[in-house]
Write a protein that holds these residues in place. Structure first.
Motif, PDB file in Angstrom:
ATOM      1  N   ILE A 281       0.846  -1.196   0.000  1.00  0.00           N
ATOM      2  CA  ILE A 281       0.000   0.000   0.000  1.00  0.00           C
ATOM      3  C   ILE A 281       0.879   1.243   0.000  1.00  0.00           C
ATOM      4  CG2 ILE A 281      -1.816   1.242   1.216  1.00  0.00           C
ATOM      5  CD1 ILE A 281      -2.680  -1.409   2.430  1.00  0.00           C
ATOM      6  N   ALA A 282       0.640   2.117  -0.976  1.00  0.00           N
ATOM      7  CA  ALA A 282       1.439   3.332  -1.094  1.00  0.00           C
ATOM      8  C   ALA A 282       0.653   4.362  -1.885  1.00  0.00           C
ATOM      9  CB  ALA A 282       2.772   3.032  -1.785  1.00  0.00           C
ATOM     10  N   ASN A 283       1.175   5.582  -1.900  1.00  0.00           N
ATOM     11  CA  ASN A 283       0.638   6.627  -2.770  1.00  0.00           C
ATOM     12  C   ASN A 283       1.364   6.531  -4.097  1.00  0.00           C
ATOM     13  OD1 ASN A 283      -1.107   7.836  -0.825  1.00  0.00           O
ATOM     14  ND2 ASN A 283       0.690   8.708   0.170  1.00  0.00           N
TER      15      ASN A 283
ATOM     16  N   GLY B  38       0.571  15.023   2.174  1.00  0.00           N
ATOM     17  CA  GLY B  38      -0.080  13.721   2.093  1.00  0.00           C
ATOM     18  C   GLY B  38      -1.537  13.827   2.474  1.00  0.00           C
TER      19      GLY B  38
ATOM     20  N   PHE C  52      -5.172  11.019   3.271  1.00  0.00           N
ATOM     21  CA  PHE C  52      -5.737   9.673   3.256  1.00  0.00           C
ATOM     22  C   PHE C  52      -7.191   9.740   3.714  1.00  0.00           C
ATOM     23  CE2 PHE C  52      -3.352  10.260   7.220  1.00  0.00           C
ATOM     24  CZ  PHE C  52      -4.308   9.971   8.196  1.00  0.00           C
TER      25      PHE C  52
ATOM     26  N   ASP D 127       5.073  12.288   3.589  1.00  0.00           N
ATOM     27  CA  ASP D 127       4.144  11.309   3.028  1.00  0.00           C
ATOM     28  C   ASP D 127       3.262  10.777   4.144  1.00  0.00           C
ATOM     29  OD1 ASP D 127       2.935   9.753   1.090  1.00  0.00           O
ATOM     30  OD2 ASP D 127       4.487   8.206   1.063  1.00  0.00           O
TER      31      ASP D 127
ATOM     32  N   VAL E 116       0.369   7.429   4.584  1.00  0.00           N
ATOM     33  CA  VAL E 116      -0.289   6.264   3.984  1.00  0.00           C
ATOM     34  C   VAL E 116      -1.163   5.593   5.038  1.00  0.00           C
ATOM     35  CG1 VAL E 116       0.059   4.005   2.924  1.00  0.00           C
ATOM     36  CG2 VAL E 116       1.588   5.895   2.348  1.00  0.00           C
ATOM     37  N   ARG E 117      -2.457   5.418   4.719  1.00  0.00           N
ATOM     38  CA  ARG E 117      -3.360   4.736   5.652  1.00  0.00           C
ATOM     39  C   ARG E 117      -3.388   3.246   5.370  1.00  0.00           C
ATOM     40  NH1 ARG E 117      -8.396   2.621   5.913  1.00  0.00           N
ATOM     41  NH2 ARG E 117      -9.026   3.297   3.827  1.00  0.00           N
TER      42      ARG E 117
ATOM     43  N   ALA F 215      -2.110   4.991  10.295  1.00  0.00           N
ATOM     44  CA  ALA F 215      -1.468   5.707   9.195  1.00  0.00           C
ATOM     45  C   ALA F 215       0.025   5.777   9.473  1.00  0.00           C
ATOM     46  CB  ALA F 215      -2.046   7.112   9.046  1.00  0.00           C
TER      47      ALA F 215
ATOM     48  N   ASN G 273       9.222   8.854   0.852  1.00  0.00           N
ATOM     49  CA  ASN G 273       7.937   8.164   0.719  1.00  0.00           C
ATOM     50  C   ASN G 273       8.024   6.811   1.404  1.00  0.00           C
ATOM     51  OD1 ASN G 273       8.458   9.642  -2.145  1.00  0.00           O
ATOM     52  ND2 ASN G 273       6.351   9.903  -1.485  1.00  0.00           N
TER      53      ASN G 273
ATOM     54  N   ALA H  10       6.084   2.812   1.489  1.00  0.00           N
ATOM     55  CA  ALA H  10       5.144   1.808   1.001  1.00  0.00           C
ATOM     56  C   ALA H  10       5.049   0.726   2.065  1.00  0.00           C
ATOM     57  CB  ALA H  10       5.618   1.221  -0.335  1.00  0.00           C
TER      58      ALA H  10
END
Length: 262
Positions: A35-37, A99, A101, A159, A161-162, A167, A227, A229
Motif C-alpha cells: 500500500i502506497a501513494n 499527504g 488519506f 508522506d 499512507v493509511r 497511518a 515516501n 510503502a
C-alpha cells in the motif's frame, strides 16, 4: 521487539517486528498488496467515493472521479460520484501539504458512510510551524478544516499512507516513520476550526496530539526519506539524500555493506 533494518542505495527497508528475514524475490512475487501513494490509477469498475483519485500539490487538493468502466469497455454515466474534470477541493496558498488519506471504514449507517466520503485527513507541514507537523481533517464539500491535531515528534513530513485504522507518516527531518492511530472524525454538524491562514495566530501548544503507536527508527535527516510503502512484512522507504547512506555508498565508506545493504 523492534524492527530489523536494511538500507539500500535508493530504497531502504524496515523489517517489522516478528519478521526475522527479508527477501526481495519473495516480496515482489507475493500477492499480498503493498500500500502506497502511487502515480498509476486504473479505471474504476464502480463509481463511488472509494473509486476517486486524489492529487495533492503543496497548496491544493484535487479530486477526479472518472466514469466507471464495465468489463465490456462501456462507461457508466448515471452514477453520483463522477467528475467531468478535476475538481479543486481545497486551496490554501500558505499551506505545505504533503499527504492525504481517507477515513477507515465506519459503521454501516447512512450517516457514517456519508461522513467517510466527505472527509479526508491531510498532512500539513506548514511553513510557519517548522517544529511540528499537523494532521487536519478536511470536509471536501465545504472545503473547510473541521479538526486540527499536531503530530508529536514529527517535522517536515513528506508522506502519509493509511493502512486499516492506522497511518504511516514519513518524518523526513528526524529520519523516522511514525505509525499513528487515526483520530475519531468530527460529526457532520461540527463547526469548522481555524483555517491554515490563521495558524500564525494560534498557539500550537494548545492543539491536541495524535496517538503515536510506534516510531520506526533507522535513518537520519541526511538520508532525506521521502515516501513509504507498507507491506505486512516490511516498510519500503525511498531515500534520496546525497549526504546520507547514498553518499556513503558512493564513497565506499559505509562499513559492513553486502549486496547494497547495511
Amino acid at each position: 521487539m523492534r524492527p530489523h533494518l536494511h538500507r539500500l542505495v535508493w530504497w531502504a527497508t524496515i523489517i517489522l517486528p516478528a519478521r526475522a528475514s527479508f527477501d526481495w524475490d519473495t516480496l515482489l512475487r507475493t500477492e499480498t498488496p503493498i500500500i502506497a501513494n502511487g502515480n498509476v490509477f486504473r479505471a474504476p469498475t464502480t463509481s463511488d467515493g472509494d473509486s476517486c483519485l486524489y492529487m495533492i500539490s503543496h497548496t491544493q487538493i484535487i479530486r477526479y472521479c472518472p466514469p466507471a468502466v464495465t468489463p465490456d469497455g462501456t462507461s457508466h454515466t448515471e452514477d453520483s460520484y463522477e467528475d467531468d474534470e478535476p475538481l479543486v477541493l481545497y486551496n490554501d496558498p500558505t499551506a505545505r501539504l504533503r499527504g492525504a488519506f481517507s477515513l477507515p471504514p465506519l459503521t454501516s449507517s447512512t450517516e457514517s458512510e456519508e461522513l467517510r466520503h466527505r472527509r479526508l485527513w491531510i498532512l500539513n507541514s506548514h511553513a510557519s510551524n517548522r517544529n511540528v507537523d499537523l494532521l487536519e481533517e478536511l470536509d471536501v464539500v465545504t472545503g473547510r478544516i473541521v479538526q486540527t491535531l499536531k503530530i508529536p515528534g514529527c517535522a517536515d513530513g513528506h508522506d502519509a499512507v493509511r493502512v486499516g485504522e492506522s497511518a504511516f507518516i514519513v518524518d523526513t527531518r528526524h529520519g523516522d516513520i511514525l505509525e499513528i492511530a487515526i483520530p475519531p472524525s468530527k460529526p457532520l454538524d461540527s463547526d469548522a476550526t481555524s483555517t491554515s491562514d490563521d495558524y500564525e495566530y494560534v498557539d500550537i501548544g494548545t492543539l491536541p496530539e495524535v496517538t503515536v503507536i510506534h516510531t520506526h527508527h533507522g535513518f537520519t535527516r541526511a538520508d532525506h526519506i521521502n515516501n513509504v510503502a507498507v507491506h505486512p512484512r516490511v516498510l519500503l522507504v525511498s531515500v534520496h539524500g546525497g549526504g546520507g547512506i547514498k553518499g556513503e555508498l558512493t564513497a565506499g565508506t559505509a562499513g559492513g555493506l553486502s549486496g547494497g545493504t547495511r
